[in-house]
Design an enzyme around this catalytic site. Structure first.
Site, PDB file in Angstrom:
ATOM      1  N   ARG A 166       7.689  -0.798   7.515  1.00  0.00           N
ATOM      2  CA  ARG A 166       7.530   0.932   7.467  1.00  0.00           C
ATOM      3  C   ARG A 166       6.468   1.153   8.495  1.00  0.00           C
ATOM      4  O   ARG A 166       4.941   0.615   8.543  1.00  0.00           O
ATOM      5  CB  ARG A 166       6.773   1.027   5.929  1.00  0.00           C
ATOM      6  CG  ARG A 166       6.022   2.896   6.026  1.00  0.00           C
ATOM      7  CD  ARG A 166       5.959   3.029   4.571  1.00  0.00           C
ATOM      8  NE  ARG A 166       4.187   2.327   4.280  1.00  0.00           N
ATOM      9  CZ  ARG A 166       4.041   2.914   3.001  1.00  0.00           C
ATOM     10  NH1 ARG A 166       4.887   4.216   2.026  1.00  0.00           N
ATOM     11  NH2 ARG A 166       2.965   2.254   2.421  1.00  0.00           N
ATOM     12  N   ASP A 452      -3.431   1.607  -2.571  1.00  0.00           N
ATOM     13  CA  ASP A 452      -3.657   2.373  -1.535  1.00  0.00           C
ATOM     14  C   ASP A 452      -4.110   3.520  -0.424  1.00  0.00           C
ATOM     15  O   ASP A 452      -4.850   4.130  -1.229  1.00  0.00           O
ATOM     16  CB  ASP A 452      -2.068   1.779  -0.055  1.00  0.00           C
ATOM     17  CG  ASP A 452      -1.341   3.357  -0.799  1.00  0.00           C
ATOM     18  OD1 ASP A 452      -1.066   4.044  -1.512  1.00  0.00           O
ATOM     19  OD2 ASP A 452      -0.393   2.612  -0.637  1.00  0.00           O
TER      20      ASP A 452
END
Length: 551
Positions: A166, A452
């Site tokens: 990603r 996150d």
């Protein structure tokens, strides 16, 4: 002093390192520079379109399906066939591109490992470049890690998860790499370096002729997917590989994107392997989209789960869209981490994970995400025991009822209470996450969850929304309104609590006070910033010869 060999117009302002230089070759940097020059105008236009759309939402407009692309939504087209190497994606594990994490994740028993340059990584120079080195070694099969404290050597098993990468979102710059006098686009650096060095080896080993594979974050409109499609085509042409070799899964993690799912898949139809419910960022985006709407204040974030109508509708519409177009519909993150010192609490947390994953597999999802290897056996058991067909449910669960999910379903106001404890939790988690992020760690265990950047974003925008509109808090003996004075007191008290929880030494040596200042400024700003990490990024950019840089 040694320096990187760079093509014309490229200036590397990050620290020189011999290992980094094997990634930052002149040829690889030329590929990145060519991507930047070809696509920077389209990227800037797409980001300006985001701003214009937000202005309309602030004036009262609601996101909607685009009448101009109804022919795409109504068409009977399908995406390219799913490559055999990624037909089975029942459980995917995610994590930063840190060396030990990569080995453990690839060995975890998950079907896919998403190596993250985005929300789970602080994008400082060291992390980014070491991440590229680590991924190169992983693709080559040579990656290892020696833990000298535990006297243990980590190496890859014979059978590993399939690697997805990603890159960062379109909005984040890479200000250690300047191209023609301006910072490069972060995701083009991430994609370009990884693709250039690894595409041939990946296709020969993991991809069975396809790949590399990517996760694409933070998009709001199909025009952004169209740029990615062009980037993929450019990479394939430069590498001399067949069109459609590269494949990507798009995270539907912004509210505007849920109205563009067909269009996003259409733009990427030769390169798509599905969509994913990026549900934590989706909640963040809901607040950001409706930042000027006082009638759409979210309840405490712990109450905004998949039981909320707008969240359930989002998941079901995604499944319908993906299966209608022949690709994977991936479920959301299980963020729980094992509670080793409390077996009862650990089992209770695992039961919550099982229930969430049972909901996903019965709804029709083809796979799901886990943040920790300890969750994988339980999740695999739920999915493999309850899937109607294997290795996925693309052709077995069509969810035709998803076609009737309308705009009102997707923006329905969430229900629940707003409490002082919710304000405190937002503040405590936001400050602790940001302190870790500033110190170089983007994936942080907090209160038995792996957090996150999405966590900090939800905390920030919810605090901002409550302050902006003077939200009333429930559950108090007297009526309490969220004000600057109340918030200031909460910040002070939560800092004291954080110091008690982490200990005086860690608090003193950490960046909690700096994080508190940034987080407080973001929560109290007159105008909501698009991304917390975009502002915080200025605090981690260091140019060499060593100097701080502010964009």
């Amino acid at each position: 002093m040694a320096s990187y060999a760079t093509p014309e117009g490229v200036d590397i302002r990050g620290r020189y390192d011999e290992e980094f230089a094997r990634v930052l070759t002149k040829e690889a940097l030329q590929f990145v520079a060519d991507l930047q020059r070809e696509f920077r105008g389209r990227i800037k236009y797409a980001l300006e379109c985001r701003k214009e759309a937000q202005k309309r939402y602030n004036l009262g407009e609601l996101p909607m399906f685009d009448p101009a692309t109804k022919n795409i939504r109504d068409g009977d087209w399908v995406c390219a066939a799913v490559p055999p190497a990624v037909a089975d994606r029942t459980v995917e594990i995610t994590g930063p591109v840190e060396r030990k994490m990569i080995i453990n994740a690839l060995n975890s028993g998950a079907k896919v490992f998403m190596a993250d340059f985005e929300d789970a990584l602080t994008p400082n120079w060291e992390n980014l470049m070491r991440g590229q080195v680590n991924l190169r070694d992983a693709v080559n099969g040579s990656i290892s890690y020696e833990d000298k404290v535990r006297k243990r050597m980590y190496k890859l098993n014979e059978k590993t998860a399939v690697l997805f990468v990603r890159p960062r979102g379109w909005h984040l710059p890479e200000s250690h790499v300047f191209i023609d006098g301006e910072p490069a686009t972060g995701c083009l650096v991430d994609f370009g370096l990884y693709f250039f060095h690894n595409q041939a080896k990946f296709r020969a080993t993991q991809g069975a002729g396809f790949g590399p594979f990517f996760y694409l974050p933070k998009m709001e409109h199909s025009r952004e997917a169209k740029i990615w499609n062009s980037v993929f085509e450019r990479g394939e042409k430069v590498a001399g590989i067949e069109k459609g070799s590269i494949r990507g899964t798009v995270l539907i993690e912004t509210l505007p994107a849920v109205f563009q799912m067909d269009e996003i898949l259409y733009e990427l139809r030769d390169h798509s392997v599905g969509l994913n419910c990026g549900r934590w960022d989706y909640i963040f985006s809901y607040v950001k989209t409706f930042q000027a709407h006082p009638d759409r204040l979210l309840p405490d974030r712990v109450l905004v789960g998949m039981g909320q109508h707008f969240m359930k509708s989002y998941s079901e519409r995604l499944i319908y869209t993906c299966h209608h177009r022949g690709v994977h519909a991936m479920g959301g993150m299980a963020a729980q981490i094992p509670i080793r010192d409390d077996p009862a609490a650990n089992e209770a947390a695992l039961e919550l994970v099982r229930k969430d994953k049972m909901r996903e597999v019965r709804a029709g999802h083809d796979g799901t995400w886990a943040a920790h290897p300890g969750l994988i056996p339980a999740i695999l058991q739920v999915f493999t025991s309850n899937m109607i067909s294997k290795p996925n449910q693309i052709n077995a669960v069509k969810r035709e009822d998803g076609a009737s999910i309308n705009e009102e379903d997707l923006v329905q106001k969430p229900r629940g209470v707003r409490t002082l404890e919710g304000l405190r939790l937002n503040t405590r988690v936001g400050i602790q996450y940001l302190a870790a992020w500033l110190s170089g760690t983007g994936s942080v265990p907090l209160y038995n969850l792996m957090e996150d950047a999405a966590t900090a974003e939800i905390s920030r925008v919810q605090n901002w929304q409550w302050l902006k509109h003077g939200a009333d808090l429930d559950g108090e003996s007297v009526k309490v309104k969220v004000t600057l004075e109340l918030f200031g007191r909460v910040v002070e008290e939560e800092l004291v609590r954080i110091e008690k929880e982490v200990g005086p030494e860690k608090f003193k040596n950490g960046m909690y006070k700096e994080a508190s200042k940034i987080f407080t400024r973001q929560c109290t700003a007159p105008v909501l910033d698009d991304f917390l990490t975009l502002d915080a990024y200025n605090h981690i950019v260091v140019h060499y010869p060593r100097s701080a840089s502010r964009l």
